[in-house]
Design a protein around this motif. Sequence first.
Motif, PDB file in Angstrom:
ATOM      1  N   THR A 195       0.853  -1.173   0.000  1.00 42.86           N
ATOM      2  CA  THR A 195       0.000   0.000   0.000  1.00 42.86           C
ATOM      3  C   THR A 195       0.896   1.232   0.000  1.00 42.86           C
ATOM      4  OG1 THR A 195      -0.123   0.206   2.418  1.00 42.86           O
ATOM      5  CG2 THR A 195      -1.740  -1.238   1.350  1.00 42.86           C
ATOM      6  N   ARG A 196       0.262   2.380  -0.068  1.00 44.65           N
ATOM      7  CA  ARG A 196       1.036   3.635  -0.059  1.00 44.65           C
ATOM      8  C   ARG A 196       1.787   3.782   1.258  1.00 44.65           C
ATOM      9  NH1 ARG A 196      -1.586   9.704  -0.946  1.00 44.65           N
ATOM     10  NH2 ARG A 196       0.361  10.879  -0.704  1.00 44.65           N
ATOM     11  N   GLU A 197       1.194   3.284   2.337  1.00 45.92           N
ATOM     12  CA  GLU A 197       1.771   3.496   3.662  1.00 45.92           C
ATOM     13  C   GLU A 197       2.772   2.429   4.071  1.00 45.92           C
ATOM     14  OE1 GLU A 197      -1.511   3.323   3.082  1.00 45.92           O
ATOM     15  OE2 GLU A 197      -2.048   5.446   3.168  1.00 45.92           O
ATOM     16  N   GLN A 198       2.632   1.183   3.529  1.00 46.11           N
ATOM     17  CA  GLN A 198       3.411   0.100   4.114  1.00 46.11           C
ATOM     18  C   GLN A 198       3.551  -1.069   3.139  1.00 46.11           C
ATOM     19  OE1 GLN A 198       1.785  -1.134   7.850  1.00 46.11           O
ATOM     20  NE2 GLN A 198       3.572  -2.322   8.455  1.00 46.11           N
ATOM     21  N   LEU A 199       4.629  -1.846   3.335  1.00 42.25           N
ATOM     22  CA  LEU A 199       4.833  -3.090   2.612  1.00 42.25           C
ATOM     23  C   LEU A 199       4.807  -4.222   3.633  1.00 42.25           C
ATOM     24  CD1 LEU A 199       5.528  -4.398  -0.155  1.00 42.25           C
ATOM     25  CD2 LEU A 199       7.944  -4.184   0.496  1.00 42.25           C
ATOM     26  N   ARG A 200       3.876  -5.158   3.462  1.00 47.11           N
ATOM     27  CA  ARG A 200       3.720  -6.264   4.404  1.00 47.11           C
ATOM     28  C   ARG A 200       4.019  -7.589   3.708  1.00 47.11           C
ATOM     29  NH1 ARG A 200      -0.507  -2.651   5.614  1.00 47.11           N
ATOM     30  NH2 ARG A 200      -0.918  -2.292   7.828  1.00 47.11           N
ATOM     31  N   HIS A 201       4.700  -8.498   4.424  1.00 46.78           N
ATOM     32  CA  HIS A 201       4.917  -9.863   3.959  1.00 46.78           C
ATOM     33  C   HIS A 201       4.274 -10.793   4.981  1.00 46.78           C
ATOM     34  CE1 HIS A 201       7.925  -8.835   0.838  1.00 46.78           C
ATOM     35  NE2 HIS A 201       8.235  -7.843   1.658  1.00 46.78           N
ATOM     36  N   VAL A 263      -6.271 -12.322  13.859  1.00 39.92           N
ATOM     37  CA  VAL A 263      -6.868 -11.524  12.788  1.00 39.92           C
ATOM     38  C   VAL A 263      -6.297 -10.112  12.803  1.00 39.92           C
ATOM     39  CG1 VAL A 263      -9.021 -10.519  11.907  1.00 39.92           C
ATOM     40  CG2 VAL A 263      -8.996 -12.862  12.783  1.00 39.92           C
ATOM     41  N   SER A 264      -5.987  -9.604  11.629  1.00 41.33           N
ATOM     42  CA  SER A 264      -5.569  -8.203  11.517  1.00 41.33           C
ATOM     43  C   SER A 264      -6.349  -7.542  10.392  1.00 41.33           C
ATOM     44  CB  SER A 264      -4.063  -8.097  11.248  1.00 41.33           C
ATOM     45  OG  SER A 264      -3.728  -8.718  10.021  1.00 41.33           O
ATOM     46  N   SER A 265      -6.545  -6.249  10.503  1.00 44.61           N
ATOM     47  CA  SER A 265      -7.279  -5.501   9.491  1.00 44.61           C
ATOM     48  C   SER A 265      -6.691  -4.102   9.380  1.00 44.61           C
ATOM     49  CB  SER A 265      -8.768  -5.429   9.844  1.00 44.61           C
ATOM     50  OG  SER A 265      -8.971  -4.801  11.096  1.00 44.61           O
ATOM     51  N   PHE A 266      -6.835  -3.523   8.200  1.00 42.60           N
ATOM     52  CA  PHE A 266      -6.321  -2.166   7.988  1.00 42.60           C
ATOM     53  C   PHE A 266      -7.028  -1.565   6.779  1.00 42.60           C
ATOM     54  CE2 PHE A 266      -3.591  -5.153   5.747  1.00 42.60           C
ATOM     55  CZ  PHE A 266      -3.467  -4.599   4.478  1.00 42.60           C
ATOM     56  N   GLY A 267      -7.064  -0.243   6.725  1.00 38.91           N
ATOM     57  CA  GLY A 267      -7.695   0.467   5.631  1.00 38.91           C
ATOM     58  C   GLY A 267      -6.689   0.911   4.584  1.00 38.91           C
ATOM     59  N   PHE A 268      -7.147   1.060   3.342  1.00 37.27           N
ATOM     60  CA  PHE A 268      -6.278   1.507   2.260  1.00 37.27           C
ATOM     61  C   PHE A 268      -7.150   2.007   1.103  1.00 37.27           C
ATOM     62  CE2 PHE A 268      -7.453  -2.785   1.189  1.00 37.27           C
ATOM     63  CZ  PHE A 268      -7.630  -2.768  -0.177  1.00 37.27           C
ATOM     64  N   ARG A 269      -6.547   2.766   0.209  1.00 34.47           N
ATOM     65  CA  ARG A 269      -7.219   3.181  -1.024  1.00 34.47           C
ATOM     66  C   ARG A 269      -6.746   2.368  -2.220  1.00 34.47           C
ATOM     67  NH1 ARG A 269     -10.483   7.259  -1.607  1.00 34.47           N
ATOM     68  NH2 ARG A 269      -9.982   7.324  -3.840  1.00 34.47           N
ATOM     69  N   ARG A 270      -5.532   1.880  -2.147  1.00 37.41           N
ATOM     70  CA  ARG A 270      -4.954   1.125  -3.253  1.00 37.41           C
ATOM     71  C   ARG A 270      -3.970   0.114  -2.681  1.00 37.41           C
ATOM     72  NH1 ARG A 270      -3.756   2.359  -8.881  1.00 37.41           N
ATOM     73  NH2 ARG A 270      -1.774   1.416  -9.534  1.00 37.41           N
ATOM     74  N   ARG A 272      -1.623  -3.480  -3.804  1.00 41.59           N
ATOM     75  CA  ARG A 272      -1.192  -4.491  -4.769  1.00 41.59           C
ATOM     76  C   ARG A 272      -0.797  -5.752  -4.002  1.00 41.59           C
ATOM     77  NH1 ARG A 272      -0.136  -3.524  -9.935  1.00 41.59           N
ATOM     78  NH2 ARG A 272       0.114  -1.285  -9.512  1.00 41.59           N
ATOM     79  N   VAL A 273      -1.329  -6.894  -4.440  1.00 41.70           N
ATOM     80  CA  VAL A 273      -1.073  -8.175  -3.783  1.00 41.70           C
ATOM     81  C   VAL A 273      -0.264  -9.044  -4.736  1.00 41.70           C
ATOM     82  CG1 VAL A 273      -2.090 -10.245  -2.771  1.00 41.70           C
ATOM     83  CG2 VAL A 273      -3.206  -8.014  -2.461  1.00 41.70           C
TER      84      VAL A 273
END
Length: 320
Positions: A195-201, A263-270, A272-273
């Motif tokens: 996402t714009r804010e973060q890269l998660r693996h 469980v984890s959740s977060f908001g985003f506008r865009r 890429r998976v």
Amino acid sequence: MSITAGTPLAADAPLFIVLNTGSGSHRGNEVEDTIGQVLTTAGRRFEMFSVRGGKDLDSTARQALERARSEQGAVIAAGGDGTLNAVANVVLGSGVPFGILPQGTFNYFGRTYGISQDTETATRCLLDAVIEPVQVGLLNGRVFLVNASLGLYPDLLEDRETYKQRYGRSRWVALWSALVTLTRAHRQFSVQLETREQLRHLRTQTIVVDNNALQLEHIGIDEQARLEHGKLVAITARPLGTLALYGMVLRGLLSRMGDADQVSSFGFRRMRVRLGHRRRRVKVAMDGEICWMQSPLLFQVADQPLPLLVPRDDSQRERA
């Protein structure tokens, strides 16, 4: 036509109705007859475009859209979640008002905007409807109204459809099919979420992207405010065994899924998976319909809202 919130649909605007007679809780000609009787009694001009199943939905919806454009009318989708999704995909970006006569099992999209699942009530409300611009999500350019997902959740939906065809459409059948599905082993996969804010693996069995505040509330994910601020909500979980998955279902039924540590959740506008192991095609579900898509997957909020026809005042609205 302007899609400013509260704009009324013209009293003489014709309605072009795409009716899927093979979806949702459709029973014979009952839905078609009810729609026709209400609109004919009211003196409202309309045209019915009937299809059975999803094969001709896209082309039929395009016919209805062209008629609505040329005659300053509205396109109405009558059917289950998949029907609403297919017609919305065609209408989005056209500027033509979009209405629904929902026939699905859960009706999360309609209930969010106060639209009754009772066909007669919903049709009467169309006669006096106003436009409400609503947010929709996109997955690789295709619309989803409620949610889109990959991994375990599409498997649950596939099995649920099989059980519905055998035992009928009800929420209890949906629950029972989910419990049976969870007894099987489910593959974990490695994903990268950008996402714009973060890269998660992470490794997980499923990812669900939600666009519906009512569904989030019902399962206990406290992220509704994200939707109000123009975002989608991603929900993921660490890999779980069968008993832990059963516990997750129970938490969802009790509106407490968000309390689970896994469980984890977060908001985003865009977002890429990217999937590991060079996987190029992945099975996804959008509003209950299964398809295969090329990876990487791009989830995003659509630039344009959907001009949805909703009941004019609170007295007409269905309560969630």
